[in-house]
Design a protein around this motif. Structure first.
Motif, mmCIF file in Angstrom:
data_model
loop_
_atom_site.group_PDB
_atom_site.id
_atom_site.type_symbol
_atom_site.label_atom_id
_atom_site.label_comp_id
_atom_site.label_asym_id
_atom_site.label_seq_id
_atom_site.Cartn_x
_atom_site.Cartn_y
_atom_site.Cartn_z
ATOM 1 N N VAL A 103 23.429 -42.461 44.202
ATOM 2 C CA VAL A 103 23.759 -41.086 43.849
ATOM 3 C C VAL A 103 22.480 -40.255 43.790
ATOM 4 O O VAL A 103 21.374 -40.797 43.841
ATOM 5 C CB VAL A 103 24.508 -41.022 42.508
ATOM 6 N N LEU A 104 22.648 -38.943 43.658
ATOM 7 C CA LEU A 104 21.511 -38.039 43.770
ATOM 8 C C LEU A 104 20.864 -37.689 42.434
ATOM 9 O O LEU A 104 19.704 -37.272 42.402
ATOM 10 C CB LEU A 104 21.942 -36.743 44.463
ATOM 11 N N THR A 105 21.608 -37.815 41.361
ATOM 12 C CA THR A 105 21.078 -37.391 40.062
ATOM 13 C C THR A 105 21.384 -38.410 38.974
ATOM 14 O O THR A 105 22.332 -39.195 39.078
ATOM 15 C CB THR A 105 21.689 -36.038 39.637
ATOM 16 N N GLY A 106 20.594 -38.360 37.907
ATOM 17 C CA GLY A 106 20.834 -39.223 36.760
ATOM 18 C C GLY A 106 22.175 -38.955 36.104
ATOM 19 O O GLY A 106 22.817 -39.874 35.587
ATOM 20 N N GLN A 107 22.620 -37.697 36.125
ATOM 21 C CA GLN A 107 23.923 -37.350 35.569
ATOM 22 C C GLN A 107 25.042 -38.069 36.322
ATOM 23 O O GLN A 107 25.989 -38.579 35.717
ATOM 24 C CB GLN A 107 24.137 -35.841 35.637
ATOM 25 N N SER A 108 24.936 -38.104 37.641
ATOM 26 C CA SER A 108 25.956 -38.776 38.446
ATOM 27 C C SER A 108 25.939 -40.281 38.221
ATOM 28 O O SER A 108 26.986 -40.925 38.162
ATOM 29 C CB SER A 108 25.750 -38.468 39.940
ATOM 30 N N ILE A 141 22.511 -46.642 41.495
ATOM 31 C CA ILE A 141 21.112 -46.230 41.383
ATOM 32 C C ILE A 141 20.965 -44.786 41.851
ATOM 33 O O ILE A 141 21.762 -44.296 42.656
ATOM 34 C CB ILE A 141 20.174 -47.151 42.195
ATOM 35 N N THR A 142 19.943 -44.135 41.341
ATOM 36 C CA THR A 142 19.662 -42.746 41.707
ATOM 37 C C THR A 142 18.497 -42.690 42.683
ATOM 38 O O THR A 142 17.409 -43.184 42.384
ATOM 39 C CB THR A 142 19.306 -41.924 40.450
ATOM 40 N N ILE A 143 18.757 -42.112 43.851
ATOM 41 C CA ILE A 143 17.700 -41.804 44.819
ATOM 42 C C ILE A 143 17.931 -40.366 45.285
ATOM 43 O O ILE A 143 18.892 -40.099 46.007
ATOM 44 C CB ILE A 143 17.711 -42.761 46.032
ATOM 45 N N PRO A 144 17.109 -39.437 44.874
ATOM 46 C CA PRO A 144 17.327 -38.038 45.255
ATOM 47 C C PRO A 144 16.965 -37.778 46.712
ATOM 48 O O PRO A 144 16.372 -38.634 47.384
ATOM 49 C CB PRO A 144 16.402 -37.270 44.316
ATOM 50 N N ASN A 145 17.342 -36.620 47.206
ATOM 51 C CA ASN A 145 16.893 -36.179 48.525
ATOM 52 C C ASN A 145 15.427 -35.786 48.457
ATOM 53 O O ASN A 145 14.907 -35.454 47.393
ATOM 54 C CB ASN A 145 17.717 -34.977 48.993
ATOM 55 N N TRP A 146 14.768 -35.796 49.605
ATOM 56 C CA TRP A 146 13.374 -35.384 49.628
ATOM 57 C C TRP A 146 13.222 -34.035 50.320
ATOM 58 O O TRP A 146 14.110 -33.563 51.021
ATOM 59 C CB TRP A 146 12.494 -36.424 50.301
ATOM 60 N N ILE A 147 12.067 -33.434 50.101
ATOM 61 C CA ILE A 147 11.723 -32.175 50.767
ATOM 62 C C ILE A 147 11.191 -32.516 52.149
ATOM 63 O O ILE A 147 10.251 -33.292 52.291
ATOM 64 C CB ILE A 147 10.660 -31.400 49.980
ATOM 65 N N ASP A 148 11.779 -31.915 53.156
ATOM 66 C CA ASP A 148 11.377 -32.205 54.532
ATOM 67 C C ASP A 148 9.942 -31.751 54.788
ATOM 68 O O ASP A 148 9.490 -30.716 54.292
ATOM 69 C CB ASP A 148 12.332 -31.488 55.501
ATOM 70 N N TYR A 159 30.078 -23.451 43.342
ATOM 71 C CA TYR A 159 30.959 -24.023 42.330
ATOM 72 C C TYR A 159 30.514 -25.437 41.982
ATOM 73 O O TYR A 159 30.650 -25.879 40.836
ATOM 74 C CB TYR A 159 32.401 -24.071 42.837
ATOM 75 N N ARG A 160 30.023 -26.163 42.972
ATOM 76 C CA ARG A 160 29.570 -27.537 42.745
ATOM 77 C C ARG A 160 28.524 -27.910 43.788
ATOM 78 O O ARG A 160 28.500 -27.384 44.900
ATOM 79 C CB ARG A 160 30.745 -28.517 42.800
ATOM 80 N N GLU A 161 27.667 -28.843 43.421
ATOM 81 C CA GLU A 161 26.618 -29.363 44.291
ATOM 82 C C GLU A 161 26.361 -30.807 43.914
ATOM 83 O O GLU A 161 26.785 -31.275 42.852
ATOM 84 C CB GLU A 161 25.318 -28.559 44.135
ATOM 85 N N GLY A 162 25.672 -31.529 44.789
ATOM 86 C CA GLY A 162 25.152 -32.840 44.442
ATOM 87 C C GLY A 162 23.731 -32.638 43.935
ATOM 88 O O GLY A 162 23.484 -32.458 42.744
#
Length: 365
Positions: free
Chosen positions: A146-151, A167-174, A271-274
């Motif tokens: 998932v992308l966030t600790g909340q998720s 486990i949490t692995i966020p997206n990276w900045i390109d 309204y919502r995002e990951g």
């Protein structure tokens, strides 16, 4: 040297979206380390929206638009045969649709499987179809990313998994965003928003915000990039509301990295995002952010009152008020711009690639 064979599976690689972008970024960054097979379960358009090197095998299961049930019923044999013929060792289901369809089709396969939830469980917990997609994708996988600790916390609370399964692995900045980032334009009065024209992105809320903002000041313009099913509907509403002089619908662009320049504020009305990549990109370009404080995403990127402002969800009047106040206060905008680099290290490409490679080693040995 023999490389591990990994299949990266998405529902439709012929359309542009967050899950497709993340998949392309991952594969193109690690295609010398693993033998990647990118599988699109359907293809609504003739060409894929993202390109890969010749080292990557690309396959479409159904070369036409199909619903979920059709993609499973008509595509299952071809999908499983592809996995067998190419001796795939590890499957990544990227996105909720892929999690449901591929997760169900491959549920009896002995291969290692990872479900990548590009959204957030609690954003759509009350919607049975969305909840079912995530439940199937997650339950028939060895790991859920998932992308966030909340998720991550929500998955453990709702599905009662053993520790370590989520486990949490966020997206990276390109890298392109970082390379093209310019200096902040402290004199600009231009707002910026980018994203697919679909309901969850909150363009109806954007229009209401713009309407309320116009009542406070006329000295602003708002550039909006993106395409999607709702584009023409929003275009008509812009005309009906008399906002043509302020709102500019600029369509899709292949050079979004250059579009952050000469803007004052990035605005998110979803309204919502990951974990919204656009907020990371905006911060990389030193833009203060104004965003609704929705369930997941913005609060993990933006520090309220420091490098941006978090608004109670869907309060368009309050959002317009805060945007107007920032536009009038050049000093405060500059201070927020200078702090925009805070909390960004965990979103660096090198940091996140190490996490993905660590997960792959854990599953494949």
């Amino acid at each position: 040297m023999k490389l591990h064979k990994i299949a990266m599976i998405n529902f439709d690689m012929s359309t542009r979206g967050g899950s497709q972008q993340v998949l392309a970024n991952m594969v193109n960054s690690m295609d010398r380390d693993y033998e990647f097979h990118v599988i699109s379960l359907i293809s609504e358009n003739p060409e894929w929206a993202y390109s890969f090197s010749e080292r990557v095998a690309c396959a479409t299961i159904l070369p036409y638009k199909a619903r979920i049930r059709q993609s499973i019923r008509l595509g299952k044999k071809k999908f499983l045969r592809y996995l067998e013929e190419n001796r795939i060792e590890l499957l990544f289901y990227v996105g909720a649709y892929a999690g449901l369809c591929a997760g169900w089709m491959a549920r009896r396969q002995k291969r290692q499987k990872v479900f990548c939830d590009h959204g957030a469980l609690m954003n759509q917990w009350g919607e049975m179809p969305a909840r079912l997609m995530r439940m199937v994708g997650s339950r028939f996988s060895h790991r859920t990313v998932v992308l966030t600790g909340q998720s991550e916390q929500a998955y453990y609370e709702k599905f009662h998994y053993e520790k370590g399964r989520v486990i949490t692995i966020p997206n990276w900045i390109d890298d392109t965003i970082l390379r093209d980032a310019g200096e902040y334009d402290g004199e600009s009065k231009r707002l910026l928003t980018a994203g697919r024209f679909s309901h969850e992105k909150g363009y109806d809320l954007l229009l209401l915000t713009a309407q309320a903002l116009r009542e406070r000041t006329e000295d602003w313009e708002w550039d909006i990039y993106g395409e999607g099913d709702m584009l023409e509907e929003i275009r008509e509403r812009v005309k009906e509301m008399g906002l043509e002089e302020h709102l500019h619908l600029l369509g899709a662009t292949d050079r979004m990295s250059l579009c952050y320049r000469h803007h004052a504020i990035y605005v998110l009305t979803s309204y919502r995002e990951g974990l919204p990549l656009v907020l990371l990109e905006a911060k990389a370009n030193h833009l203060p952010v104004v965003s609704f404080d929705i369930v997941t995403g913005p609060a993990e990127i933006v520090t309220d009152k420091e490098d941006g402002i978090l608004i109670p969800p869907y309060d368009t009047g309050k959002m317009a008020e805060e945007i107007a106040a920032l536009l009038f206060d050049d000093k405060r905008r500059m201070e927020m711009s200078q702090k925009s680099g805070n909390r960004m290290e965990r979103f660096r490409k090198e940091t996140i690639l190490k996490q993905w490679k660590s997960l792959i080693r854990e599953l494949l040995g």
